[in-house]
Design a protein around this motif. Sequence first.
Motif, PDB file in Angstrom:
ATOM      1  N   VAL A 136      39.072  26.414  48.809  1.00 22.53           N
ATOM      2  CA  VAL A 136      38.194  27.051  49.799  1.00 22.53           C
ATOM      3  C   VAL A 136      37.825  26.020  50.862  1.00 22.53           C
ATOM      4  O   VAL A 136      37.352  24.935  50.548  1.00 22.53           O
ATOM      5  CB  VAL A 136      36.915  27.589  49.121  1.00 22.53           C
ATOM      6  CG1 VAL A 136      35.973  28.178  50.162  1.00 22.53           C
ATOM      7  CG2 VAL A 136      37.273  28.630  48.070  1.00 22.53           C
ATOM      8  N   ASN A 137      38.049  26.379  52.125  1.00 20.02           N
ATOM      9  CA  ASN A 137      37.640  25.506  53.218  1.00 20.02           C
ATOM     10  C   ASN A 137      36.310  26.013  53.761  1.00 20.02           C
ATOM     11  O   ASN A 137      36.209  27.158  54.209  1.00 20.02           O
ATOM     12  CB  ASN A 137      38.693  25.488  54.323  1.00 20.02           C
ATOM     13  CG  ASN A 137      38.355  24.501  55.417  1.00 20.02           C
ATOM     14  OD1 ASN A 137      37.550  24.782  56.302  1.00 20.02           O
ATOM     15  ND2 ASN A 137      38.955  23.322  55.351  1.00 20.02           N
ATOM     16  N   ALA A 138      35.286  25.163  53.719  1.00 18.73           N
ATOM     17  CA  ALA A 138      33.936  25.597  54.070  1.00 18.73           C
ATOM     18  C   ALA A 138      33.828  26.028  55.531  1.00 18.73           C
ATOM     19  O   ALA A 138      33.103  26.984  55.845  1.00 18.73           O
ATOM     20  CB  ALA A 138      32.945  24.471  53.781  1.00 18.73           C
ATOM     21  N   LEU A 139      34.526  25.343  56.439  1.00 13.30           N
ATOM     22  CA  LEU A 139      34.438  25.714  57.855  1.00 13.30           C
ATOM     23  C   LEU A 139      35.183  27.013  58.130  1.00 13.30           C
ATOM     24  O   LEU A 139      34.707  27.859  58.896  1.00 13.30           O
ATOM     25  CB  LEU A 139      35.002  24.588  58.729  1.00 13.30           C
ATOM     26  CG  LEU A 139      34.216  23.284  58.731  1.00 13.30           C
ATOM     27  CD1 LEU A 139      34.785  22.325  59.761  1.00 13.30           C
ATOM     28  CD2 LEU A 139      32.733  23.528  59.016  1.00 13.30           C
ATOM     29  N   ARG A 140      36.349  27.187  57.516  1.00 14.45           N
ATOM     30  CA  ARG A 140      37.079  28.449  57.682  1.00 14.45           C
ATOM     31  C   ARG A 140      36.257  29.599  57.108  1.00 14.45           C
ATOM     32  O   ARG A 140      36.173  30.681  57.707  1.00 14.45           O
ATOM     33  CB  ARG A 140      38.437  28.345  56.986  1.00 14.45           C
ATOM     34  CG  ARG A 140      39.320  29.576  57.175  1.00 14.45           C
ATOM     35  CD  ARG A 140      40.671  29.412  56.496  1.00 14.45           C
ATOM     36  NE  ARG A 140      41.474  28.378  57.117  1.00 14.45           N
ATOM     37  CZ  ARG A 140      41.836  27.254  56.513  1.00 14.45           C
ATOM     38  NH1 ARG A 140      41.460  27.015  55.248  1.00 14.45           N
ATOM     39  NH2 ARG A 140      42.582  26.361  57.137  1.00 14.45           N
ATOM     40  N   LEU A 141      35.640  29.371  55.971  1.00 17.18           N
ATOM     41  CA  LEU A 141      34.795  30.377  55.336  1.00 17.18           C
ATOM     42  C   LEU A 141      33.653  30.794  56.258  1.00 17.18           C
ATOM     43  O   LEU A 141      33.267  31.967  56.316  1.00 17.18           O
ATOM     44  CB  LEU A 141      34.238  29.822  54.027  1.00 17.18           C
ATOM     45  CG  LEU A 141      33.329  30.719  53.193  1.00 17.18           C
ATOM     46  CD1 LEU A 141      34.118  31.853  52.582  1.00 17.18           C
ATOM     47  CD2 LEU A 141      32.648  29.903  52.094  1.00 17.18           C
ATOM     48  N   THR A 142      33.119  29.837  57.011  1.00 16.33           N
ATOM     49  CA  THR A 142      31.971  30.108  57.873  1.00 16.33           C
ATOM     50  C   THR A 142      32.362  30.872  59.126  1.00 16.33           C
ATOM     51  O   THR A 142      31.687  31.832  59.525  1.00 16.33           O
ATOM     52  CB  THR A 142      31.292  28.790  58.269  1.00 16.33           C
ATOM     53  OG1 THR A 142      30.883  28.100  57.084  1.00 16.33           O
ATOM     54  CG2 THR A 142      30.065  29.045  59.137  1.00 16.33           C
ATOM     55  N   LEU A 143      33.451  30.476  59.792  1.00 13.70           N
ATOM     56  CA  LEU A 143      33.758  31.002  61.118  1.00 13.70           C
ATOM     57  C   LEU A 143      34.800  32.115  61.123  1.00 13.70           C
ATOM     58  O   LEU A 143      34.984  32.770  62.156  1.00 13.70           O
ATOM     59  CB  LEU A 143      34.231  29.860  62.027  1.00 13.70           C
ATOM     60  CG  LEU A 143      33.201  28.758  62.298  1.00 13.70           C
ATOM     61  CD1 LEU A 143      33.786  27.714  63.252  1.00 13.70           C
ATOM     62  CD2 LEU A 143      31.919  29.336  62.881  1.00 13.70           C
ATOM     63  N   HIS A 144      35.483  32.338  60.024  1.00 13.30           N
ATOM     64  CA  HIS A 144      36.495  33.385  59.964  1.00 13.30           C
ATOM     65  C   HIS A 144      35.816  34.754  60.129  1.00 13.30           C
ATOM     66  O   HIS A 144      34.723  34.993  59.605  1.00 13.30           O
ATOM     67  CB  HIS A 144      37.237  33.316  58.625  1.00 13.30           C
ATOM     68  CG  HIS A 144      38.511  34.080  58.600  1.00 13.30           C
ATOM     69  ND1 HIS A 144      38.561  35.460  58.498  1.00 13.30           N
ATOM     70  CD2 HIS A 144      39.811  33.657  58.669  1.00 13.30           C
ATOM     71  CE1 HIS A 144      39.820  35.855  58.496  1.00 13.30           C
ATOM     72  NE2 HIS A 144      40.596  34.783  58.596  1.00 13.30           N
ATOM     73  N   PRO A 145      36.464  35.679  60.852  1.00 11.21           N
ATOM     74  CA  PRO A 145      35.867  37.022  61.019  1.00 11.21           C
ATOM     75  C   PRO A 145      35.696  37.787  59.712  1.00 11.21           C
ATOM     76  O   PRO A 145      34.909  38.743  59.659  1.00 11.21           O
ATOM     77  CB  PRO A 145      36.846  37.732  61.961  1.00 11.21           C
ATOM     78  CG  PRO A 145      38.090  36.907  61.957  1.00 11.21           C
ATOM     79  CD  PRO A 145      37.676  35.508  61.661  1.00 11.21           C
ATOM     80  N   ASP A 146      36.410  37.383  58.646  1.00 12.62           N
ATOM     81  CA  ASP A 146      36.217  37.994  57.331  1.00 12.62           C
ATOM     82  C   ASP A 146      35.263  37.178  56.468  1.00 12.62           C
ATOM     83  O   ASP A 146      35.079  37.489  55.291  1.00 12.62           O
ATOM     84  CB  ASP A 146      37.555  38.120  56.596  1.00 12.62           C
ATOM     85  CG  ASP A 146      38.494  39.089  57.273  1.00 12.62           C
ATOM     86  OD1 ASP A 146      38.008  39.994  57.985  1.00 12.62           O
ATOM     87  OD2 ASP A 146      39.724  38.933  57.110  1.00 12.62           O
ATOM     88  N   GLY A 147      34.694  36.126  57.045  1.00 15.34           N
ATOM     89  CA  GLY A 147      33.802  35.262  56.302  1.00 15.34           C
ATOM     90  C   GLY A 147      32.343  35.495  56.650  1.00 15.34           C
ATOM     91  O   GLY A 147      31.880  36.640  56.751  1.00 15.34           O
ATOM     92  N   LEU A 148      31.628  34.382  56.863  1.00 15.30           N
ATOM     93  CA  LEU A 148      30.203  34.500  57.186  1.00 15.30           C
ATOM     94  C   LEU A 148      29.951  34.969  58.614  1.00 15.30           C
ATOM     95  O   LEU A 148      28.865  35.445  58.930  1.00 15.30           O
ATOM     96  CB  LEU A 148      29.502  33.147  56.992  1.00 15.30           C
ATOM     97  CG  LEU A 148      28.913  32.820  55.623  1.00 15.30           C
ATOM     98  CD1 LEU A 148      30.017  32.630  54.600  1.00 15.30           C
ATOM     99  CD2 LEU A 148      28.060  31.565  55.706  1.00 15.30           C
ATOM    100  N   ALA A 149      30.942  34.824  59.495  1.00 15.83           N
ATOM    101  CA  ALA A 149      30.739  35.033  60.928  1.00 15.83           C
ATOM    102  C   ALA A 149      30.016  36.336  61.271  1.00 15.83           C
ATOM    103  O   ALA A 149      29.096  36.324  62.106  1.00 15.83           O
ATOM    104  CB  ALA A 149      32.070  34.953  61.660  1.00 15.83           C
ATOM    105  N   PRO A 150      30.352  37.487  60.664  1.00 12.23           N
ATOM    106  CA  PRO A 150      29.655  38.718  61.035  1.00 12.23           C
ATOM    107  C   PRO A 150      28.157  38.696  60.721  1.00 12.23           C
ATOM    108  O   PRO A 150      27.388  39.461  61.325  1.00 12.23           O
ATOM    109  CB  PRO A 150      30.370  39.794  60.204  1.00 12.23           C
ATOM    110  CG  PRO A 150      31.725  39.220  59.919  1.00 12.23           C
ATOM    111  CD  PRO A 150      31.479  37.750  59.752  1.00 12.23           C
TER     112      PRO A 150
END
Length: 258
Positions: A136-150
């Motif tokens: 798991v990449n923490a930055l990808r998790l945060t900014l991905h539209p399927d992640g925290l971003a919404p």
Amino acid sequence: MGGVGGLLREWRGRRGFSQLFLAHAAEISPRHLSFVETGRAAPSREMVLRLAEHLDVPLRDRNQLLLAAGYAPVYPQAALDAPELRRVREAVRLVLRAHEPWPAVAVDRRWRLVDGNAAVPVLTAGVAPHLLRPPVNALRLTLHPDGLAPRVRNLGQWRAHLLVRLRRQAALTADPELAALHEELRGYPGGAGPEPAEPGPGDVVVPLRLRHGDGELRLLSTVSTFGTPLDVTVSELSIETFLPGDEATADALRAAAR
């Protein structure tokens, strides 16, 4: 320009140091430093380590400098699950638990999730399963539209903060994987928004404003590292903690823990 001299010159350029400045800091003559960088003089093992220290070269790359100069690496690099790093793993786990009920995660130098405490699910609620599959990449998790971003209400501001941080890290370490990650994250949607990237009056930190149920969590991020690491893996570990920015957030995190 190859060899250790060329590598040292590249690191000096990344740090924005002149030959004169570095020579003075390392207590050697500018002429000798020039000879080292051009390959006219072979530096001793101690000289390589001294210059690397003043250039703040990461331990991983100090080993590469030593190899380029014809010396054996001096900094060990054990896997995090190796027996010799058991006490490090225990220390990381202890720190993570000590921060509960505030969320905290441990990541490596490429932002891969190493560990997290029991409060992390408050952050990852609603994230697509494919983003939670290791590694798991923490930055990808945060900014991905399927992640925290919404759920991030100040996405433009938080995104700008993370991208600047990542770009600086990629420049300081010269890590091509970090540079590639930066390019990937730049391509995600969410760059535009009403939130200013510049601080407003009275702002002292960039908060993470995260939708939570019918309310909002206002979280302040802090980063901890090992102060005197001698192992490459340990030097690249960091613990990021999300502290409550107001009493309402603190109450919500305590309630989630219960």
